[in-house]
Design an enzyme around this catalytic site. Structure first.
Site, PDB file in Angstrom:
ATOM      1  N   GLN A 208       0.781  -1.139   0.114  1.00  0.00           N
ATOM      2  CA  GLN A 208       0.071  -0.016   0.046  1.00  0.00           C
ATOM      3  C   GLN A 208       0.877   1.187   0.026  1.00  0.00           C
ATOM      4  OE1 GLN A 208      -2.666  -2.226   3.300  1.00  0.00           O
ATOM      5  NE2 GLN A 208      -3.044   0.070   3.035  1.00  0.00           N
TER       6      GLN A 208
ATOM      7  N   PHE B 297      -6.018  -4.050   3.510  1.00  0.00           N
ATOM      8  CA  PHE B 297      -6.511  -3.720   4.659  1.00  0.00           C
ATOM      9  C   PHE B 297      -5.724  -3.208   5.715  1.00  0.00           C
ATOM     10  CE2 PHE B 297      -8.488  -7.654   3.058  1.00  0.00           C
ATOM     11  CZ  PHE B 297      -9.402  -7.196   2.579  1.00  0.00           C
TER      12      PHE B 297
ATOM     13  N   GLU C 278       0.644  -1.708   4.649  1.00  0.00           N
ATOM     14  CA  GLU C 278       1.135  -0.424   4.641  1.00  0.00           C
ATOM     15  C   GLU C 278       2.758  -0.437   4.945  1.00  0.00           C
ATOM     16  OE1 GLU C 278       0.245   3.978   6.777  1.00  0.00           O
ATOM     17  OE2 GLU C 278      -1.450   2.320   6.652  1.00  0.00           O
TER      18      GLU C 278
ATOM     19  N   ARG D 208      -5.636   7.905  16.858  1.00  0.00           N
ATOM     20  CA  ARG D 208      -6.945   8.133  16.131  1.00  0.00           C
ATOM     21  C   ARG D 208      -7.974   7.185  17.139  1.00  0.00           C
ATOM     22  NH1 ARG D 208      -9.423   8.724  10.995  1.00  0.00           N
ATOM     23  NH2 ARG D 208      -7.361   9.471  10.045  1.00  0.00           N
TER      24      ARG D 208
ATOM     25  N   ARG E 268      -7.847  -1.591   8.815  1.00  0.00           N
ATOM     26  CA  ARG E 268      -8.925  -0.454   8.398  1.00  0.00           C
ATOM     27  C   ARG E 268      -9.523  -0.077   9.455  1.00  0.00           C
ATOM     28  NH1 ARG E 268     -13.094  -3.548   4.235  1.00  0.00           N
ATOM     29  NH2 ARG E 268     -13.911  -1.732   3.226  1.00  0.00           N
TER      30      ARG E 268
ATOM     31  N   PHE F 265      -7.898   1.831  11.426  1.00  0.00           N
ATOM     32  CA  PHE F 265      -6.661   2.555  12.159  1.00  0.00           C
ATOM     33  C   PHE F 265      -6.873   2.982  13.547  1.00  0.00           C
ATOM     34  CE2 PHE F 265      -2.913   5.384  11.958  1.00  0.00           C
ATOM     35  CZ  PHE F 265      -2.198   4.614  11.196  1.00  0.00           C
TER      36      PHE F 265
ATOM     37  N   THR G 121      -4.069  11.770  10.177  1.00  0.00           N
ATOM     38  CA  THR G 121      -3.646  12.537  11.378  1.00  0.00           C
ATOM     39  C   THR G 121      -2.422  13.045  11.505  1.00  0.00           C
ATOM     40  OG1 THR G 121      -3.358  10.622  12.767  1.00  0.00           O
ATOM     41  CG2 THR G 121      -5.582  11.636  12.673  1.00  0.00           C
TER      42      THR G 121
ATOM     43  N   ALA H 269      -6.121   5.594   5.245  1.00  0.00           N
ATOM     44  CA  ALA H 269      -6.872   6.672   5.803  1.00  0.00           C
ATOM     45  C   ALA H 269      -8.071   7.057   5.344  1.00  0.00           C
ATOM     46  CB  ALA H 269      -5.806   7.981   6.134  1.00  0.00           C
TER      47      ALA H 269
ATOM     48  N   GLU I 120     -12.921   3.048   4.997  1.00  0.00           N
ATOM     49  CA  GLU I 120     -12.787   2.555   6.404  1.00  0.00           C
ATOM     50  C   GLU I 120     -14.249   2.698   7.155  1.00  0.00           C
ATOM     51  OE1 GLU I 120      -8.632   3.315   8.064  1.00  0.00           O
ATOM     52  OE2 GLU I 120      -9.413   4.972   7.016  1.00  0.00           O
TER      53      GLU I 120
END
Length: 785
Positions: free
Chosen positions: A217, A248, A252, A330, A362, A364, A466, A535, A737
């Site tokens: 990702q 998902f 990342e 988050r 997903r 986060f 964020t 995100a 998400e």
């Protein structure tokens, strides 16, 4: 320049914005034609790389004898940390994820989770490499291991100091409130279980160049990590991603190790190298969704309105930081969900444990934060003997446009766009919620064994990274002299339909059929310095970047056409398949060919940076999100109280996607997100034994939702009042998400099924497996005696 044709005009292009267009690769997924990294033909001299893993959760490596590994037949190379020319680190942020634990330099000599990477073996085939790795002699000195959140909290083992967000005086408000309660809810983690595991193929080039094809990702991060490990400049490394078989969040940062290992072997041998985890390795070596322990104290009035609340969120981060800081933040940002909390204190404890370093998933962190406040709302309703929906409504933020002070979050952002009230009102009617709830109460009075439950749960989810600097995207658009278009951008395709949506934007901007737009692989050599596709920002940011590139080209075309046909730019308009210049209409292809002959540039880059957002982390205040996405779900369940077996009977969902870019793809995301969220909270259970070994590391021991677990009656709709007050791409809203959190309604419905009038509150933890449901039912029966 006149505007392009807008969605809703009688004359439309094929596949423009708002069209319910199929996923560009959907048919290839079904037929097997889609090419994933493991399908890419490799040269005969390509090496297979196996990564050896620690058997201990926490231990010093006293001796590592790899002589038998190197001498094993068929082994070409064994690499340890000592072979790394750059830095022994594959972390995304903090520099605390050693690539290999075996070696003599920094980051070596210590293992901190069972499954941690020790060294790598390269051979002609994976079976040979794996067999050779088993010949290693590793001597350990075992150290005390912290496995659970409770153990870490007791030992004060934190990756960083506790962090607090606060507004008002929570403690004083709780003490003064006419009613109070406190409790604890535990929320388990979740395995990503993407269909395609982690994989990377590295090919060495001239002058130290490295080309990496990977399932990631975040190709830019792969580029940077490979460059760091190999001691190269970023321009020496190219990372390419055409598609993933699911991500998902699990792709990342977790793709860094396999990409770096493949690249290191390729660098040292001059041969292509591939790392492909099998499922057991994938599940033991990669991070999961963070599990949480949330303690709460709340003060409220007789109507259920929250006057003061305090949350303590203890998060199992694992052995290193990975992305835990932003994830835990988050969770705090979403501890309010849709509810105004006038006096709130939210404290986060980022626990270091000797388990795999948990990572993005997903939502986060947002889903875990929401479970906390939904539990509180549910328990308040139980204590008052009221419908939880009434308590939810009593605590909603003020609606958009209302003159009220009920708009400020615990992190001091003003909620300007709250539309949860009309969404919930519409869903209550369409789902026949009140009549069904009454009927279920009557059923449960007459049926003590098979009990039913129902819950309506809203969602407010903030959209933006964020970490503010990540809110940027780039795109590259070419128009060839025959009028065909080639599109590249920094987003990655993992099955969510991003490529299709951005191609629709390009088609809409030029008013051409989408068949003219060629979607190409994400490539760090084409669009640099990109952020992860995460995100829920993929369409928002890459769509805007692509639009900006298109508009640069359009401006050139308009200026050319006005001069060529001797009119003004205001008399040039893009229409489906053609361009009107004054009183004349020219085919799009013809205009492009004429512009090419006139030496007009038909290529442009586009860039987008999300506006308005800012965050002061020290002060814990600001505007971390550009806007919020909203939705609501009603779930109905049945539970056998003698066995804990349960079923989802019916689901009604109404979700806000603004002005949809592609309704059919958005509906697919809504359904998939809900099912994944429900699976997380009802059946997906991760289990580590006392030695820190993950025991649920294969499909035989880890259960995910299947077609049979989907509610037989599932009614989903996109809210027809959807819009976006902010200037997003065609006023759409993110959809990746937010729907996952609608699955929390299933957990609340299961809790409702176990409730009895005048009985104790079920206090059901997640995942609500049959075993946990049975134990909770038995506990409630004993309490009632």
């Amino acid at each position: 320049m006149k505007p392009i044709a807008k969605p809703g005009n009688a004359e439309r292009i094929e596949g423009g914005v708002s069209t319910a267009l199929r996923h560009d690769s959907g048919h290839k997924h079904v037929t097997g034609e889609a090419v994933y990294v493991d399908d890419i033909p490799v040269p005969a001299n390509c090496l297979a790389v196996h990564i050896a893993q620690s058997e201990k959760a926490h231990a010093r490596i006293l001796r590592a004898d790899l002589s038998a590994v190197r001498a094993a037949p068929g082994v070409v190379l064994v690499v340890t940390a000592d072979d790394i020319p750059g830095v022994n680190d594959v972390s995304p942020v903090a520099g605390d994820d050693p690539m290999f634990a075996v070696g003599s330099g920094p980051g070596t000599g210590l293992v901190e989770y069972a499954g941690q990477s020790l060294f790598a073996v390269a051979a002609a085939d994976i079976a040979t490499a794996r067999a050779a790795a088993s010949l290693a002699v590793i001597e350990y000195e075992e150290l005390p291991a912290l496995i659970t959140v409770d153990q870490a909290m007791e030992a004060n083992a934190l990756l960083e100091p506790p962090y607090t967000m606060a507004r008002g005086d929570a403690e004083a408000a709780i003490e003064k409130a006419p009613r109070r309660l406190s409790g604890r809810v535990r929320v388990g983690g979740q395995e990503h279980f993407y269909l395609e595991g982690q994989v990377a193929l590295a090919r060495p080039g001239e002058d130290h160049e490295m080309f990496v094809q990977c399932s990631s990702q975040h190709p830019t991060e792969i580029q940077h990590v490979v460059a760091r490990v190999l001691d190269l400049a970023n321009h020496d490394v190219t990372a390419e991603v055409r598609r993933m078989g699911g991500g998902f969040g699990g792709k990342e940062s977790q793709g860094n190790l396999p990409a770096a290992a493949a690249a290191l072997v390729a660098r040292m041998t001059g041969r292509p190298a591939k790392v492909r985890y099998d499922r057991d390795v994938d599940m033991t070596i990669t991070g999961k969704r963070h599990d949480f322990r949330i303690d709460y104290r709340v003060g409220f009035d007789d109507e259920g309105r929250i006057l003061g609340i305090a949350f303590d969120q203890a998060v199992r981060c694992g052995m290193s930081h990975d992305l835990s800081g932003a994830i835990a933040d988050r969770a705090m940002f979403h501890a309010d969900n849709c509810y105004y909390l006038p006096n709130a204190r939210i404290t986060s404890y980022r626990c270091k444990t000797h388990t795999v370093s948990n990572t993005a998933f997903r939502g986060f962190g947002g889903p875990q934060g929401m479970v906390g406040i939904e539990r509180v709302i549910d328990e308040i309703a139980h204590s008052l003997g009221r419908d939880p929906l009434a308590v939810r409504r009593a605590n909603f933020y003020a609606p958009a446009g209302a003159r009220s002070d009920r708009t400020v979050t615990p992190y001091h952002m003003t909620v300007e766009d709250c539309v949860i009230q009309p969404i919930v009102d519409a869903l209550v009617d369409s789902a026949d919620y009140e009549a069904r709830r009454a009927e279920i109460r009557e059923w449960n009075r007459a049926n003590p064994i098979i009990r039913r439950g129902i819950a309506l749960m809203p969602v407010k989810f903030g959209i933006s990274f964020t970490t503010s600097h990540l809110n940027q995207a780039g795109a590259l658009v070419h128009i060839y002299n025959d009028g065909s278009i080639r599109l590249n951008h920094g987003g990655t395709e993992m099955g969510q339909g991003l490529f299709t949506k951005v191609a629709q934007v390009v088609a809409e901007e030029f008013q051409v059929d989408i068949g003219r737009v060629r979607i190409t692989a994400t490539d760090t050599a084409k669009v640099p310095n990109t952020s992860a596709t995460a995100a829920s920002s993929g369409s928002d940011m890459n769509g805007m970047a692509a639009r900006n590139a298109c508009r640069t080209i359009r401006e050139r075309l308009v200026a050319f056409a006005a001069e060529r046909w001797q009119t003004t730019p205001d008399e040039v308009a893009f229409l489906p398949g053609r361009v009107r210049v004054g009183g004349e209409e020219i085919a799009f292809d013809s205009l492009i060919h004429e512009a090419w002959l006139a030496r007009v540039s038909l290529s442009a880059t586009g860039f987008y940076a999300t506006p308005k957002i800012h965050w002061d982390r020290v002060a814990a205040r600001g505007r971390p999100f550009l806007y919020f996405a909203y939705g609501a779900a009603v779930s109905e369940v049945a539970v056998d109280t003698l066995t804990g077996e349960n079923r989802i009977l019916r689901v009604d969902i109404l979700h806000d996607v603004g002005r949809s870019l592609n309704p059919v793809i958005d509906l697919g995301q809504i359904e998939g997100g809900f099912v994944q969220g429900a699976g997380w909270l009802t059946m997906e259970e991760l289990f580590w034994d006392d030695a820190g070994r993950l025991r649920t590391h294969a499909p035989s021991t880890y259960k995910i939702p299947t077609c049979g677990d989907r509610a037989p009656d599932m009614r989903m709709a996109i809210w027809d009042g959807g819009d976006n007050r902010e200037d997003t791409i065609y006023r759409s809203k993110a959809v990746g998400e937010p729907p996952l959190m609608l699955g929390i309604s299933v957990l609340m419905a299961l809790s409702n099924a176990l409730e009895t009038e005048g009985g104790a509150y079920p206090a059901l933890d997640a995942p609500a497996t049959p075993e946990r449901l049975l134990m909770t039912a038995e506990r409630l029966k004993r309490a009632a005696r």
